[in-house]
Design a protein around this motif. Structure first.
Motif, PDB file in Angstrom:
ATOM      1  N   SER A   1       0.824  -1.209   0.000  1.00  0.00           N
ATOM      2  CA  SER A   1       0.000   0.000   0.000  1.00  0.00           C
ATOM      3  C   SER A   1       0.854   1.253   0.000  1.00  0.00           C
ATOM      4  CB  SER A   1      -0.904   0.004   1.242  1.00  0.00           C
ATOM      5  OG  SER A   1      -1.607   1.221   1.344  1.00  0.00           O
ATOM      6  N   ASP A   2       0.546   2.187  -0.892  1.00  0.00           N
ATOM      7  CA  ASP A   2       1.309   3.435  -0.859  1.00  0.00           C
ATOM      8  C   ASP A   2       0.884   4.327   0.300  1.00  0.00           C
ATOM      9  OD1 ASP A   2      -1.114   4.175  -1.931  1.00  0.00           O
ATOM     10  OD2 ASP A   2      -0.312   4.864  -3.844  1.00  0.00           O
ATOM     11  N   TRP A   3      -0.109   3.883   1.095  1.00  0.00           N
ATOM     12  CA  TRP A   3      -0.407   4.547   2.359  1.00  0.00           C
ATOM     13  C   TRP A   3       0.520   4.032   3.465  1.00  0.00           C
ATOM     14  CZ3 TRP A   3      -3.213   8.585   1.613  1.00  0.00           C
ATOM     15  CH2 TRP A   3      -4.208   8.592   0.633  1.00  0.00           C
ATOM     16  N   GLY A   4       1.186   2.897   3.238  1.00  0.00           N
ATOM     17  CA  GLY A   4       2.033   2.296   4.258  1.00  0.00           C
ATOM     18  C   GLY A   4       3.312   3.079   4.451  1.00  0.00           C
ATOM     19  N   HIS A   5       3.936   2.894   5.628  1.00  0.00           N
ATOM     20  CA  HIS A   5       5.130   3.674   5.940  1.00  0.00           C
ATOM     21  C   HIS A   5       6.338   3.204   5.143  1.00  0.00           C
ATOM     22  CE1 HIS A   5       5.819   0.170   8.573  1.00  0.00           C
ATOM     23  NE2 HIS A   5       7.095   0.449   8.430  1.00  0.00           N
ATOM     24  N   ASP A   6       6.264   2.031   4.540  1.00  0.00           N
ATOM     25  CA  ASP A   6       7.421   1.480   3.829  1.00  0.00           C
ATOM     26  C   ASP A   6       6.996   0.966   2.456  1.00  0.00           C
ATOM     27  OD1 ASP A   6      10.087   0.891   3.568  1.00  0.00           O
ATOM     28  OD2 ASP A   6       9.920  -1.098   4.448  1.00  0.00           O
ATOM     29  N   PHE A   7       6.199   1.771   1.759  1.00  0.00           N
ATOM     30  CA  PHE A   7       5.711   1.395   0.429  1.00  0.00           C
ATOM     31  C   PHE A   7       6.881   1.123  -0.509  1.00  0.00           C
ATOM     32  CE2 PHE A   7       4.781   3.225  -3.864  1.00  0.00           C
ATOM     33  CZ  PHE A   7       4.059   2.145  -4.337  1.00  0.00           C
TER      34      PHE A   7
ATOM     35  N   VAL B   1       4.183   4.790  12.984  1.00  0.00           N
ATOM     36  CA  VAL B   1       3.991   3.405  12.567  1.00  0.00           C
ATOM     37  C   VAL B   1       5.341   2.753  12.273  1.00  0.00           C
ATOM     38  CG1 VAL B   1       2.848   1.896  10.906  1.00  0.00           C
ATOM     39  CG2 VAL B   1       1.724   4.001  11.646  1.00  0.00           C
ATOM     40  N   ALA B   2       6.216   3.479  11.555  1.00  0.00           N
ATOM     41  CA  ALA B   2       7.553   2.964  11.290  1.00  0.00           C
ATOM     42  C   ALA B   2       8.318   2.772  12.595  1.00  0.00           C
ATOM     43  CB  ALA B   2       8.313   3.922  10.371  1.00  0.00           C
TER      44      ALA B   2
ATOM     45  N   LYS C   1       0.228   3.616  24.316  1.00  0.00           N
ATOM     46  CA  LYS C   1      -1.136   3.865  23.847  1.00  0.00           C
ATOM     47  C   LYS C   1      -1.131   4.845  22.685  1.00  0.00           C
ATOM     48  CE  LYS C   1      -5.783   5.240  25.303  1.00  0.00           C
ATOM     49  NZ  LYS C   1      -6.012   6.116  24.132  1.00  0.00           N
ATOM     50  N   PHE C   2      -0.280   5.868  22.744  1.00  0.00           N
ATOM     51  CA  PHE C   2      -0.185   6.830  21.641  1.00  0.00           C
ATOM     52  C   PHE C   2       0.152   6.103  20.345  1.00  0.00           C
ATOM     53  CE2 PHE C   2       1.861   9.717  18.764  1.00  0.00           C
ATOM     54  CZ  PHE C   2       1.226  10.933  18.941  1.00  0.00           C
ATOM     55  N   LEU C   3       1.167   5.246  20.385  1.00  0.00           N
ATOM     56  CA  LEU C   3       1.587   4.537  19.174  1.00  0.00           C
ATOM     57  C   LEU C   3       0.507   3.576  18.697  1.00  0.00           C
ATOM     58  CD1 LEU C   3       5.307   3.786  20.110  1.00  0.00           C
ATOM     59  CD2 LEU C   3       4.468   5.540  18.538  1.00  0.00           C
ATOM     60  N   ARG C   4      -0.128   2.865  19.599  1.00  0.00           N
ATOM     61  CA  ARG C   4      -1.177   1.919  19.205  1.00  0.00           C
ATOM     62  C   ARG C   4      -2.399   2.648  18.663  1.00  0.00           C
ATOM     63  NH1 ARG C   4      -1.848  -1.967  24.249  1.00  0.00           N
ATOM     64  NH2 ARG C   4      -3.414  -2.931  22.875  1.00  0.00           N
ATOM     65  N   ASP C   5      -2.669   3.841  19.170  1.00  0.00           N
ATOM     66  CA  ASP C   5      -3.746   4.652  18.586  1.00  0.00           C
ATOM     67  C   ASP C   5      -3.420   5.030  17.148  1.00  0.00           C
ATOM     68  OD1 ASP C   5      -5.405   4.624  20.806  1.00  0.00           O
ATOM     69  OD2 ASP C   5      -4.635   6.513  21.620  1.00  0.00           O
ATOM     70  N   GLN C   6      -2.146   5.319  16.876  1.00  0.00           N
ATOM     71  CA  GLN C   6      -1.746   5.633  15.508  1.00  0.00           C
ATOM     72  C   GLN C   6      -1.950   4.443  14.578  1.00  0.00           C
ATOM     73  OE1 GLN C   6      -0.552   8.668  14.215  1.00  0.00           O
ATOM     74  NE2 GLN C   6      -1.359   9.388  16.164  1.00  0.00           N
ATOM     75  N   LEU C   7      -1.903   3.242  15.132  1.00  0.00           N
ATOM     76  CA  LEU C   7      -2.145   2.020  14.357  1.00  0.00           C
ATOM     77  C   LEU C   7      -3.605   1.594  14.401  1.00  0.00           C
ATOM     78  CD1 LEU C   7       1.122   0.280  15.391  1.00  0.00           C
ATOM     79  CD2 LEU C   7       0.333   0.346  13.037  1.00  0.00           C
ATOM     80  N   ASP C   8      -4.459   2.472  14.931  1.00  0.00           N
ATOM     81  CA  ASP C   8      -5.908   2.197  15.007  1.00  0.00           C
ATOM     82  C   ASP C   8      -6.189   0.895  15.753  1.00  0.00           C
ATOM     83  OD1 ASP C   8      -6.591   4.507  13.472  1.00  0.00           O
ATOM     84  OD2 ASP C   8      -6.003   3.430  11.662  1.00  0.00           O
TER      85      ASP C   8
ATOM     86  N   THR D   1       0.643 -10.898   5.583  1.00  0.00           N
ATOM     87  CA  THR D   1       0.923 -10.666   7.002  1.00  0.00           C
ATOM     88  C   THR D   1       1.650  -9.345   7.196  1.00  0.00           C
ATOM     89  OG1 THR D   1       3.102 -11.731   7.007  1.00  0.00           O
ATOM     90  CG2 THR D   1       1.198 -13.158   7.345  1.00  0.00           C
ATOM     91  N   THR D   2       1.389  -8.691   8.317  1.00  0.00           N
ATOM     92  CA  THR D   2       2.110  -7.488   8.702  1.00  0.00           C
ATOM     93  C   THR D   2       1.876  -7.236  10.176  1.00  0.00           C
ATOM     94  OG1 THR D   2       2.426  -5.112   8.317  1.00  0.00           O
ATOM     95  CG2 THR D   2       0.199  -5.967   8.064  1.00  0.00           C
ATOM     96  N   ALA D   3       2.815  -6.528  10.781  1.00  0.00           N
ATOM     97  CA  ALA D   3       2.655  -6.117  12.173  1.00  0.00           C
ATOM     98  C   ALA D   3       2.337  -4.638  12.284  1.00  0.00           C
ATOM     99  CB  ALA D   3       3.935  -6.411  12.952  1.00  0.00           C
ATOM    100  N   THR D   4       2.428  -3.903  11.173  1.00  0.00           N
ATOM    101  CA  THR D   4       2.295  -2.447  11.241  1.00  0.00           C
ATOM    102  C   THR D   4       1.382  -1.949  10.130  1.00  0.00           C
ATOM    103  OG1 THR D   4       4.395  -2.382  10.048  1.00  0.00           O
ATOM    104  CG2 THR D   4       4.467  -1.926  12.391  1.00  0.00           C
TER     105      THR D   4
END
Length: 697
Positions: free
Chosen positions: A158-164, A327-328, A461-468, A187-190
């Motif tokens: 995905s070009d929305w991903g942090h590592d497209f 996310v990265a 929690k801040f980081l996990r919120d960024q990952l929805d 599969t992905t973790a992020t």
């Protein structure tokens, strides 16, 4: 016993062979395995690092192979990941082989093993998907005969991903062309909600099974330490590294910073090694093995050491400089604490981080007029053009040009064939709205990273919120939750040592030795630069990407033209004093500048004065300022006629008894200095020693 129970029993036994006698399938692992093996579905698994995503596809592979299915094809982004996965597969009795750019000599044997049916898993790097021979001759057979297709680190699609990655877009075609009934696992973790939706749609529209779990990492202790300068940050690291548990990774934003920090830490007695995309493959492998074997305290690495590096007992991750995406960041810190109860995660942000983010942002997809111009060149060529042949006709550097061509290939407007690239003639539209949305998303992520640094609430929690992550909750472990903030104190001695290291002046400048492809017809040069025109190895005060002199130099070039600052003159004198030239310079020449005439001229005169050398004069700029160009051929054309040797300088050069010190403010591509050296040597200079304040990297 039912078929269902029997299958799960087989799956559990395979998992124990893979992960040990105490391993048990998680509910979502079993759900995914059942969907792949029984229902032959397409599934996306978004789970935290260390959850066991690879166990899903290895167990599914074993079950499918025992039922007569073909081999599993895994598209995997990094060689480190491939090596770890092959080792894991062997433990479970699964025969895995790989196809990538580092083992081309093995390809024929690997394909023969696949044909013979003895390969259970074939790992393929995404770059292979766009190799013409592999894409046209090998990939169709693999896809038709595969028992399972796995897309690892699927956020790269995905070009929305942090590592497209553009190469990953080829997977859209691969997945669309698969015969019915071949299961697919991504599969992905992020992946946040937007990336998850995008990847799922590319897998199977609305029919993909999406299994998303909580992203909590109970072992991680997150902290931010704010220090005012680069020397304070690496001094803090040098004084606290020994106190961090076990071994770990120190991430930097640039290659230059990785080497600077490695050198400093070694000076302080720490066992560390540098690791980047520029590190030789054999050195990379040795560094990974040394970290795995705890022979190193840390690898000082760029993001080249990222996805898939597997060392369960990593005790810490330190970032010197903040990644531009939360996310990265969460993906990188997920390397730590998989097999230990506690791992320290520390961020040391710096004000220069935003300059580095801006540089990376400049490498985004090019504007429409450049894309159209490239397609026009391809259409009018009448034959395939290599990237090198295209470069003189398109104002992009090699990396951006190749990235753009890969995107055009997937979009159907261009095609990679033997001998290079061709235009397909198909209609193509520039998706300006999407590119602008992606750019806006990148800016939002950068601001979110700044908000993370400034946060007073739970960091995890801040980081996990960024990952929805819907289950995100205060962790109770980070510095903000506990109130236990790490000290930012640095001893004066440590700060002084770091300052000396970072401000140690001098970077070698290797001369250009080959003329770029495609300029022979108009400039009359090609191949190797003649020895009689070649500059000597030169010196720069520092790199613009350094965390030492880089900060000072970036500030200088961001301000108005001025005389050279005294501290830089002093540092340049140290560079000259350490220069092991075979013969002392006989004079100083400067390169005339439209943009910074005071800076360059004052630097040349100060060097001549301090070194008691004659100032011979200036190469005079001709015409209007040279526009900035992004690749070698374009840049050389633009500077070829931009300088001239005035008569008084020519006279001085003809009688110069030794080498000439050629001074400029900065080197970007190196072609201005190359052309200037050629002019000086044609005018009688016996040798030319380039000297500049700054070089990019």
């Amino acid at each position: 016993m039912s078929d269902f129970e029997g299958l799960r029993g087989e799956a559990e036994r395979c998992l124990r062979a893979l992960a040990g006698d105490g391993a048990r399938l998680r509910d979502d692992q079993w759900t995914a395995i059942q969907a792949l093996v029984v229902e032959r579905r397409r599934a996306l698994v978004v789970q935290r690092t260390g959850w066991g995503k690879s166990a899903v596809y290895f167990v599914a592979t074993r079950l499918l192979r025992e039922r007569g299915a073909g081999p599993t094809v895994i598209v995997s982004p990094l060689l480190a990941l491939m090596r770890n996965q092959i080792d894991a597969a062997d433990r479970a009795g699964i025969h895995a082989r790989t196809i990538n750019s580092a083992n081309t000599d093995d390809w024929e044997a690997v394909f023969a093993e696949v044909e013979a049916g003895v390969v259970d898993v074939l790992l393929v790097s995404p770059e292979r998907l766009n190799n013409p021979d592999f894409r046209d001759l090998v990939l169709p057979k693999l896809a038709a005969g595969a028992g399972l297709v796995v897309v690892d680190e699927a956020h790269c699609i995905s070009d929305w991903g942090h590592d497209f990655r553009p190469d990953y877009r080829r997977l859209r075609t691969l997945l669309a062309d698969l015969p019915p009934g071949i299961p697919v696992l991504a599969t992905t973790a992020t992946a946040n909600a937007r990336v998850t939706k995008d990847v799922a749609e590319q897998l199977a529209g609305d029919d993909a099974l999406v299994l998303r779990g909580p992203l909590e990492r109970e072992s991680l202790r997150l902290a931010v330490v704010k220090l005012p300068s680069a020397e304070q940050r690496i001094a803090w690291l040098g004084e606290h590294l020994a106190d961090l548990p076990g071994s770990g990774i120190i991430y930097t934003l640039t290659v230059a910073a990785a080497h600077e920090i490695t050198g400093y830490l070694r000076d302080r007695g720490h066992e560390v090694a540098a690791y980047s995309g520029q590190t030789e493959q054999a050195e990379r492998l040795q560094a990974e093995q040394d970290l795995q074997g705890n022979r190193l305290k840390a690898l000082v690495a760029t993001s080249a050491l990222g996805m898939g590096f597997d060392k369960p007992d990593l005790g810490f991750i330190v970032h010197v400089g903040a990644p531009q995406s939360p996310v990265a960041y969460y993906q990188q810190i997920g390397r730590a604490g998989r097999g230990v109860d506690r791992a320290e995660v520390i961020l040391l942000p710096g004000p220069e981080d935003r300059d580095i983010w801006a540089y990376f942002a400049s490498l985004a997809f090019p504007p429409e007029h450049i894309v159209r111009a490239t397609l026009d060149v391809l259409e009018n060529a009448g034959r395939p053009l290599s990237t090198g042949a295209l470069e003189p006709q398109v104002d992009l550097n090699r990396a951006r040009l190749e990235m753009m061509l890969k995107v055009l290939d997937v979009d159907g407007a261009a095609r990679r064939v033997k001998g290079g690239w061709t235009a397909t003639g198909r209609p193509w539209s520039y998706d300006r709205e999407r590119y602008e949305r992606v750019t806006a998303e990148r800016r939002r992520e950068q601001q979110a990273m700044l908000d993370y640094i400034a946060a007073t609430t739970c960091r995890e929690k801040f980081l996990r919120d960024q990952l929805d992550d819907p289950s995100a909750a205060p962790c109770g472990r980070c510095d903000n939750c506990t109130g236990d903030h790490r000290s930012a104190d640095v001893t004066p001695q440590g700060a002084a040592q770091a300052r000396d290291r970072l401000h140690r002046p001098g970077v070698d400048l290797a001369p250009r030795r080959m003329w770029p492809t495609g300029v022979k017809d108009d400039l009359g040069v090609s191949g190797r630069i003649k020895p009689e025109h070649l500059a000597e190895t030169g010196r720069a005060l520092g790199r613009l990407t350094d965390i030492g002199w880089g900060n000072r130099l970036r500030d200088l070039f961001a301000s108005a033209d001025t005389d050279v600052p005294t501290d830089m003159v002093d540092a340049v004198v140290k560079v000259l004093a350490a220069w092991d030239w075979p013969a002392r310079p006989a004079g100083v020449v400067t390169i005339g500048s439209h943009s910074r005439p005071r800076l360059v001229t004052s630097l040349g005169h100060r060097i001549a004065e301090i070194g008691r050398l004659p100032y011979l004069g200036e190469l005079t700029p001709t015409g209007a300022p040279v526009p900035r160009r992004h690749n070698s051929a374009q840049r050389l054309r633009s500077v070829w006629h931009s300088l001239t040797v005035p008569p008084d300088l020519a006279t001085a050069l003809s009688t110069a008894p030794g080498p000439v010190l050629l001074v400029d403010d900065r080197i970007e591509t190196g072609w201005t200095m190359t052309v200037a050296a050629r002019l000086l040597k044609d005018s009688g200079a016996p040798a030319v020693l380039p000297l500049t304040l700054a070089t990019p990297n």
